[in-house]
Write a protein that holds these residues in place. Structure first.
Motif, PDB file in Angstrom:
ATOM      1  N   PRO A  89       0.811  -1.222   0.000  1.00  0.00           N
ATOM      2  CA  PRO A  89       0.000   0.000   0.000  1.00  0.00           C
ATOM      3  C   PRO A  89       0.843   1.271   0.000  1.00  0.00           C
ATOM      4  N   GLN A  90       2.127   1.161   0.292  1.00  0.00           N
ATOM      5  CA  GLN A  90       3.014   2.324   0.253  1.00  0.00           C
ATOM      6  C   GLN A  90       3.604   2.556  -1.133  1.00  0.00           C
ATOM      7  N   GLY A 113       2.822 -10.280   0.126  1.00  0.00           N
ATOM      8  CA  GLY A 113       3.076 -10.425   1.548  1.00  0.00           C
ATOM      9  C   GLY A 113       1.809 -10.473   2.379  1.00  0.00           C
ATOM     10  N   HIS A 114       1.966 -10.823   3.624  1.00  0.00           N
ATOM     11  CA  HIS A 114       0.907 -10.774   4.622  1.00  0.00           C
ATOM     12  C   HIS A 114       1.520 -10.170   5.890  1.00  0.00           C
ATOM     13  N   TYR A 115       0.790 -10.211   6.953  1.00  0.00           N
ATOM     14  CA  TYR A 115       1.274  -9.729   8.239  1.00  0.00           C
ATOM     15  C   TYR A 115       1.437  -8.208   8.218  1.00  0.00           C
ATOM     16  N   THR A 128      12.362  -4.227  -7.720  1.00  0.00           N
ATOM     17  CA  THR A 128      12.559  -3.134  -8.688  1.00  0.00           C
ATOM     18  C   THR A 128      11.391  -2.163  -8.673  1.00  0.00           C
ATOM     19  N   ASP A 129      10.203  -2.635  -8.235  1.00  0.00           N
ATOM     20  CA  ASP A 129       9.004  -1.804  -8.226  1.00  0.00           C
ATOM     21  C   ASP A 129       8.188  -2.106  -6.980  1.00  0.00           C
ATOM     22  N   GLU A 130       7.581  -1.066  -6.422  1.00  0.00           N
ATOM     23  CA  GLU A 130       6.572  -1.236  -5.379  1.00  0.00           C
ATOM     24  C   GLU A 130       5.273  -0.670  -5.924  1.00  0.00           C
ATOM     25  N   LEU A 131       4.216  -1.485  -5.963  1.00  0.00           N
ATOM     26  CA  LEU A 131       2.960  -1.062  -6.570  1.00  0.00           C
ATOM     27  C   LEU A 131       1.789  -1.205  -5.607  1.00  0.00           C
ATOM     28  N   SER A 132       0.840  -0.288  -5.749  1.00  0.00           N
ATOM     29  CA  SER A 132      -0.375  -0.277  -4.948  1.00  0.00           C
ATOM     30  C   SER A 132      -1.569  -0.035  -5.850  1.00  0.00           C
ATOM     31  N   VAL A 137      -6.042  -0.703   2.310  1.00  0.00           N
ATOM     32  CA  VAL A 137      -5.194  -1.831   2.707  1.00  0.00           C
ATOM     33  C   VAL A 137      -5.957  -3.136   2.534  1.00  0.00           C
ATOM     34  N   LEU A 138      -5.316  -4.121   1.918  1.00  0.00           N
ATOM     35  CA  LEU A 138      -5.866  -5.465   1.768  1.00  0.00           C
ATOM     36  C   LEU A 138      -5.183  -6.405   2.755  1.00  0.00           C
TER      37      LEU A 138
END
Length: 246
Positions: A89-90, A113-115, A128-132, A137-138
């Motif tokens: 989510p970030q 991921g979880h937690y 290489t990428d962070e996507l939301s 938040v899921l």
């Protein structure tokens, strides 16, 4: 294209990746999918992949070791490193333009991921990428990665029945898609616009561009800030703004 997904719940992908367009894409050899439970790379007999955060705090954090090991095992035979995408989510807000960018890659790896979160070293040295998908938040990254995979795979050659279909999708042109109609021409007194029945393809295309701009102006003005508008569309936009003020 090869798409790998690293997840703690690989069974969640069974229906999505083997139905509809995803199934067709595999049959046409446009893409291959592999979903791996990264507990297999935990390195401990209890298959533990999370731990308490240093410094205290709520929740558990995914450890670096299993995700590094899992990604490295996927790319051992490749000279070019895959695009490694962290669902978070970030992350950067996912867009159609990002889908088009990813559709040009040969190998994508999605980390679900979880937690409470990820060990920061995963962000800094593995992905290489962070996507939301948006500002919410899921429970985990699985549903978000399914949505992104769908949007990317449908852009690959020989996946959709009509190669022009993705070209006219909402957001592909920078604007929302124009209204669509089909038979009958008159349904309960609700009629299809005459221009669409005229056979004049030049005028029909002009109408579609106008309607696309009008719909975007009414629903998503933010998209117009960077949209590549023709001279005709710029004049129409000026007229729409004038009418809104009056």
């Amino acid at each position: 294209m090869k798409i790998d997904v690293l997840s703690l719940f690989p069974e969640m992908f069974d229906g999505v990746l083997h139905s509809s367009i995803m199934k067709k894409a595999q049959e046409n050899e446009a893409v291959s999918f592999r979903v791996t439970d990264f507990r297999e790379h935990s390195g401990n007999k209890h298959h533990k992949v999370d731990d308490y955060p240093y410094g205290g705090g709520a929740g558990m954090v995914l450890k670096a070791e299993p995700l590094f090991a899992a990604v490295e095992s996927l790319a051992l035979e490749e000279s070019k490193k895959p695009r490694v995408i962290l669902m978070c989510p970030q992350g950067e807000r996912f867009t159609q333009q990002k889908a088009e960018e990813l559709a040009a890659e040969e190998h994508l790896v999605f980390l679900c991921g979880h937690y409470e979160g990820y060990d920061e070293r995963i962000r800094e040295h593995l992905v290489t990428d962070e996507l939301s998908l948006g500002d919410f938040v899921l429970t985990g990254g699985e549903i978000a990665s399914m949505a992104i995979i769908d949007s990317v795979v449908r852009l690959l050659p020989n996946v959709l029945g009509n190669s022009d279909s993705p070209v006219h999708d909402s957001f592909s042109t920078g604007l929302l898609e124009h209204p669509q109609y089909t038979r009958p021409a008159d349904f309960r007194g609700m009629k299809v616009p005459d221009i669409l029945l005229s056979g004049n393809h030049g005028e029909i295309e002009k109408w579609r561009q106008e309607q696309s701009l009008k719909r975007t102006f009414e629903r998503r003005k933010d998209l117009l800030e960077n949209a590549p508008l023709t001279e005709h569309q710029q004049k129409l936009l000026k007229s729409l703004k004038s009418k809104e003020k009056s």
